[in-house]
Design a protein around this motif. Sequence first.
Motif, short mmCIF file in Angstrom:
data_model
loop_
_atom_site.label_atom_id
_atom_site.label_comp_id
_atom_site.label_asym_id
_atom_site.label_seq_id
_atom_site.Cartn_x
_atom_site.Cartn_y
_atom_site.Cartn_z
N ILE A 62 0.83 -1.20 0.00
CA ILE A 62 0.00 0.00 0.00
C ILE A 62 0.87 1.26 0.00
N HIS A 63 0.38 2.29 -0.68
CA HIS A 63 1.05 3.59 -0.77
C HIS A 63 2.50 3.44 -1.26
N THR A 64 2.70 2.53 -2.19
CA THR A 64 4.06 2.23 -2.64
C THR A 64 4.71 3.41 -3.34
N ASP A 65 3.98 4.10 -4.19
CA ASP A 65 4.57 5.25 -4.90
C ASP A 65 4.94 6.36 -3.92
N GLU A 66 4.04 6.63 -2.98
CA GLU A 66 4.31 7.67 -2.00
C GLU A 66 5.54 7.33 -1.16
N LYS A 67 5.64 6.09 -0.73
CA LYS A 67 6.78 5.67 0.09
C LYS A 67 8.09 5.78 -0.69
N ALA A 68 8.05 5.44 -1.97
CA ALA A 68 9.26 5.54 -2.78
C ALA A 68 9.71 6.99 -2.91
N ARG A 69 8.76 7.91 -3.10
CA ARG A 69 9.11 9.33 -3.20
C ARG A 69 9.64 9.86 -1.88
N ILE A 70 8.99 9.48 -0.79
CA ILE A 70 9.45 9.90 0.54
C ILE A 70 10.85 9.35 0.80
N GLY A 71 11.07 8.09 0.44
CA GLY A 71 12.38 7.48 0.65
C GLY A 71 13.48 8.18 -0.11
N ALA A 72 13.19 8.55 -1.36
CA ALA A 72 14.20 9.23 -2.18
C ALA A 72 14.53 10.61 -1.60
N LEU A 73 13.51 11.34 -1.17
CA LEU A 73 13.74 12.68 -0.62
C LEU A 73 14.50 12.58 0.71
N ALA A 74 14.11 11.64 1.55
CA ALA A 74 14.79 11.48 2.83
C ALA A 74 16.24 11.06 2.63
N ALA A 75 16.49 10.16 1.68
CA ALA A 75 17.87 9.70 1.42
C ALA A 75 18.75 10.86 0.98
N ALA A 76 18.17 11.81 0.26
CA ALA A 76 18.94 12.97 -0.20
C ALA A 76 19.33 13.89 0.95
N MET A 77 18.72 13.71 2.11
CA MET A 77 19.05 14.53 3.28
C MET A 77 20.28 14.00 4.02
N VAL A 78 20.77 12.83 3.63
CA VAL A 78 21.94 12.23 4.28
C VAL A 78 23.20 12.72 3.59
N MET A 79 24.09 13.34 4.35
CA MET A 79 25.31 13.91 3.82
C MET A 79 26.50 12.97 4.05
N PRO A 80 27.55 13.05 3.20
CA PRO A 80 28.76 12.25 3.42
C PRO A 80 29.34 12.53 4.81
N GLY A 81 29.80 11.48 5.46
CA GLY A 81 30.37 11.61 6.79
C GLY A 81 29.38 11.45 7.91
N GLU A 82 28.09 11.31 7.59
CA GLU A 82 27.07 11.23 8.63
C GLU A 82 26.80 9.78 9.03
N SER A 83 26.38 9.64 10.28
CA SER A 83 25.85 8.38 10.79
C SER A 83 24.36 8.56 11.02
#
Length: 259
Positions: A80-101
């Motif tokens: 359920i809500h697969t498209d929405e989750k994929a978009r949310i996942g992509a945007l959230a992943a872009a918030m992770v910067m090199p060097g971060e934990s």
Amino acid sequence: MAAVRDTSERRQQISAMVRERGSVQVTPLARRFGVSVQTIRKDLHYLQERGVAERAYGGAIAADAVNVVAEAPVETKRSIHTDEKARIGALAAAMVMPGESIVLDSGTTTLQIALALRDDEDITVLTNDLEIGAALSRKERINVVMLGGTLRRKNMAFYGAQTVASLDDLHVDKLFLGVDGLDIERGITTHFEPEAMLNRKMVQAARSVIAVTDRSKFGRVCLHRIINVEEIDHLVTDEAVTDEVQSASERLGFRIHLA
């Protein structure tokens, strides 16, 4: 107010407070009525037996406010809500910067973050989710730390005292927190008490807390509160949010990111 020690009168007042406010907490009630926390817990147990309230972490929630009565199997959540989750996942992943934990909480939305994360040796990911760990193992450079414990097969994630204790001496940059329910007044909630306990420990370990959820979780209240909404720093969700959520963002100070 004056101490209310008459059991019947006190329980009537607590019942009225639960219905009016939607939830109550043990410690404030003990102070208000001038009784022990053990006495208040007995009162809440009494109200639970009569269908007035459901026990929750540190207090109780009005029985009619708990509008998610059953947790869906992970197979259903995936579909359920697969498209929405994929978009949310992509945007959230872009918030992770090199060097971060970072910590990825268990869930199908946070799985999408794992799938979208760039394969960078300067990124460290901690998770208690077996499927997220498997997805990250296919990336050759990301540092992966599994939080062990007792496997809960219903959502294929680890919980328990061992899982909580593994975070004792850890400090991470970001926590991506999946939710079963997000209600402005009653907070971020989940069905499973050990998950709520672990999530609170994750919050303590993180410099920034990012809630990730599609709009279907707005207004839902599950039995176990994780944190209040004002304790998050960011909310990543799909499309436009309700006026209530937008107003809460401005009032409580968290930033909304729309996928």
